[in-house]
Scaffold this motif. Sequence first.
Motif, PDB file in Angstrom:
ATOM      1  N   ASP A  32       0.824  -1.210   0.000  1.00 30.88           N
ATOM      2  CA  ASP A  32       0.000   0.000   0.000  1.00 30.88           C
ATOM      3  C   ASP A  32       0.860   1.262   0.000  1.00 30.88           C
ATOM      4  O   ASP A  32       1.801   1.380  -0.767  1.00 30.88           O
ATOM      5  CB  ASP A  32      -0.954  -0.057   1.202  1.00 30.88           C
ATOM      6  CG  ASP A  32      -2.126   0.909   1.081  1.00 30.88           C
ATOM      7  OD1 ASP A  32      -2.560   1.156  -0.057  1.00 30.88           O
ATOM      8  OD2 ASP A  32      -2.598   1.413   2.112  1.00 30.88           O
ATOM      9  N   ILE A  33       0.529   2.240   0.856  1.00 28.37           N
ATOM     10  CA  ILE A  33       1.236   3.518   0.826  1.00 28.37           C
ATOM     11  C   ILE A  33       2.689   3.358   1.276  1.00 28.37           C
ATOM     12  O   ILE A  33       3.545   4.174   0.905  1.00 28.37           O
ATOM     13  CB  ILE A  33       0.531   4.588   1.684  1.00 28.37           C
ATOM     14  CG1 ILE A  33       0.434   4.168   3.147  1.00 28.37           C
ATOM     15  CG2 ILE A  33      -0.835   4.914   1.119  1.00 28.37           C
ATOM     16  CD1 ILE A  33      -0.111   5.266   4.048  1.00 28.37           C
ATOM     17  N   ASP A  36       4.508   2.429  -1.862  1.00 28.28           N
ATOM     18  CA  ASP A  36       4.604   3.630  -2.705  1.00 28.28           C
ATOM     19  C   ASP A  36       5.707   4.555  -2.204  1.00 28.28           C
ATOM     20  O   ASP A  36       6.463   5.134  -2.988  1.00 28.28           O
ATOM     21  CB  ASP A  36       3.271   4.381  -2.731  1.00 28.28           C
ATOM     22  CG  ASP A  36       2.178   3.615  -3.470  1.00 28.28           C
ATOM     23  OD1 ASP A  36       2.520   2.726  -4.273  1.00 28.28           O
ATOM     24  OD2 ASP A  36       0.995   3.903  -3.235  1.00 28.28           O
ATOM     25  N   ALA A  37       5.793   4.707  -0.892  1.00 25.47           N
ATOM     26  CA  ALA A  37       6.803   5.594  -0.305  1.00 25.47           C
ATOM     27  C   ALA A  37       8.211   5.104  -0.617  1.00 25.47           C
ATOM     28  O   ALA A  37       9.096   5.895  -0.958  1.00 25.47           O
ATOM     29  CB  ALA A  37       6.592   5.692   1.201  1.00 25.47           C
ATOM     30  N   LYS A  39       9.089   3.160  -3.117  1.00 24.12           N
ATOM     31  CA  LYS A  39       9.338   3.291  -4.554  1.00 24.12           C
ATOM     32  C   LYS A  39       9.808   4.697  -4.907  1.00 24.12           C
ATOM     33  O   LYS A  39      10.680   4.879  -5.772  1.00 24.12           O
ATOM     34  CB  LYS A  39       8.066   2.951  -5.338  1.00 24.12           C
ATOM     35  CG  LYS A  39       7.712   1.476  -5.360  1.00 24.12           C
ATOM     36  CD  LYS A  39       6.392   1.239  -6.102  1.00 24.12           C
ATOM     37  CE  LYS A  39       6.016  -0.238  -6.085  1.00 24.12           C
ATOM     38  NZ  LYS A  39       4.710  -0.490  -6.746  1.00 24.12           N
ATOM     39  N   LYS A  40       9.261   5.692  -4.256  1.00 22.73           N
ATOM     40  CA  LYS A  40       9.635   7.076  -4.545  1.00 22.73           C
ATOM     41  C   LYS A  40      11.076   7.378  -4.138  1.00 22.73           C
ATOM     42  O   LYS A  40      11.699   8.299  -4.676  1.00 22.73           O
ATOM     43  CB  LYS A  40       8.680   8.032  -3.828  1.00 22.73           C
ATOM     44  CG  LYS A  40       7.271   8.036  -4.401  1.00 22.73           C
ATOM     45  CD  LYS A  40       6.353   8.967  -3.604  1.00 22.73           C
ATOM     46  CE  LYS A  40       4.934   8.933  -4.169  1.00 22.73           C
ATOM     47  NZ  LYS A  40       4.005   9.785  -3.372  1.00 22.73           N
ATOM     48  N   ASP A  58       4.912  -4.625  -4.325  1.00 27.97           N
ATOM     49  CA  ASP A  58       3.730  -4.274  -3.537  1.00 27.97           C
ATOM     50  C   ASP A  58       2.868  -5.511  -3.338  1.00 27.97           C
ATOM     51  O   ASP A  58       2.276  -6.044  -4.282  1.00 27.97           O
ATOM     52  CB  ASP A  58       2.941  -3.180  -4.262  1.00 27.97           C
ATOM     53  CG  ASP A  58       1.841  -2.574  -3.396  1.00 27.97           C
ATOM     54  OD1 ASP A  58       1.500  -3.177  -2.362  1.00 27.97           O
ATOM     55  OD2 ASP A  58       1.326  -1.511  -3.758  1.00 27.97           O
ATOM     56  N   GLY A 334       2.488  11.512   2.878  1.00 24.67           N
ATOM     57  CA  GLY A 334       1.725  10.424   2.277  1.00 24.67           C
ATOM     58  C   GLY A 334       0.945   9.606   3.285  1.00 24.67           C
ATOM     59  O   GLY A 334       0.287   8.631   2.924  1.00 24.67           O
TER      60      GLY A 334
END
Length: 424
Positions: A32-33, A36-37, A39-40, A58, A334
């Motif tokens: 989830d987030i 995403d975090a 990956k950034k 993920d 985020g």
Amino acid sequence: MNKRTLLSALCLTLSFSHFAQADETIKVWSWDIAADALKKLTPAFEKQHPGVKVEVIDMGPQQIYDQALAGCSAGGINLPDVLTLENQAAERYWHSFPNCFSTLNEFGIEEYRDQFASFKWSELQKGDNIYAMPWDSGPVVLFYRRDMYEKAGIKADDIKTWDDYIAAGEKMKSAYNGQVKMALTNHATGDNWFSMMAGQNGCSYFKNEGSEVQITINQPGCVDALTTLSKMVQNDLLGNGDWDGKLQGLRANKAATAMYGGWFEGSIRDFMPEQSGKWGVQLMPASKPGGVRASNNGGSALAIPNNSKHKKLAYEFMTFALTNKDNQIEMLKGGLIPSYLPATKDSYVHSDQPYWGGQKVWELMLNTLDDIPVVASTPYSVEAKDIYIFTQGKVLSGEYPDAQKALDKAAEQISKATGLKIAK
């Protein structure tokens, strides 16, 4: 060795080093987030480590846990280089599979001990061995509807204890003819509110007494939590709702507050954008005047499986992600609340948040980190939770009017199920 020879040798060394790194890929499991975090952050990490790639996969948390259990059971095979674990689920791995994960002591993790909130460490180590690095946290707060409080004549600053909260709930019932509950909870099937309220009293299902785990669910802090919860249910201040039911109920104006870890801020803001400006945040009520108004609900950590071929790089990626203030603030934006204390000093933490009526909500939440009591989470939590929820149902329905006697019996049942002693 002349300068030309030295230069040639140096170039050969650098060339070999780059070649050795060319095929190095760090695999990371998260969800989830959180995924995403991470990956950034990978482009910046890869730029600092030429030839290294970071692949963030993920997956759902349950999928990670299932595959981690299967991999550890098979001797540590088919696991990534880094994986995310919720704090509350982590300890069963160190207990059941002590050789499946790397001890981070060998990489010098002790240097970061004072840089993270102290409550985060208890579930990430066994004895002196630290198996994971703290990540996000869930400092508990009370989210409330400003407009509903105003109609009911309630002032947030007047709610300092659970008795104050109950008195406010009676005002809410009167103002809305019983159509608005103080909160929607999962008390019919879960232990969420009990765990948060017991946690603020420094109580949990168990405690670690040296190397021995003891049952503490019938200790005063837990009894007080269940007694108070029962009083709220008996007074019809709380409605029932699962995760989706709570969000739908809040959106439909069926409840005036919600108590959760601070990460719930994003759930309210994302699911109810039309209610911008109507919400505020306050500290959770204390069990008694002057008592602790802090607890934790949720949070995760990063660990390195022992079979990783890139353990040093994996550790470098973890420290890059979790001990960098700027990275932690980006994660906070985020929805991931840091337990990394230097991040709490950032200007963003102390800025007004428009959705929340200009309130400095992150400042309020993060200021509680040092106040959160340390409680134990053990490999026996699943058995204890099932027994507790059954007992809770009987107390809330009035079948057990005395929470102390009910939890004494629950402690005996947990002792039979786990073989553990009940703390005196």
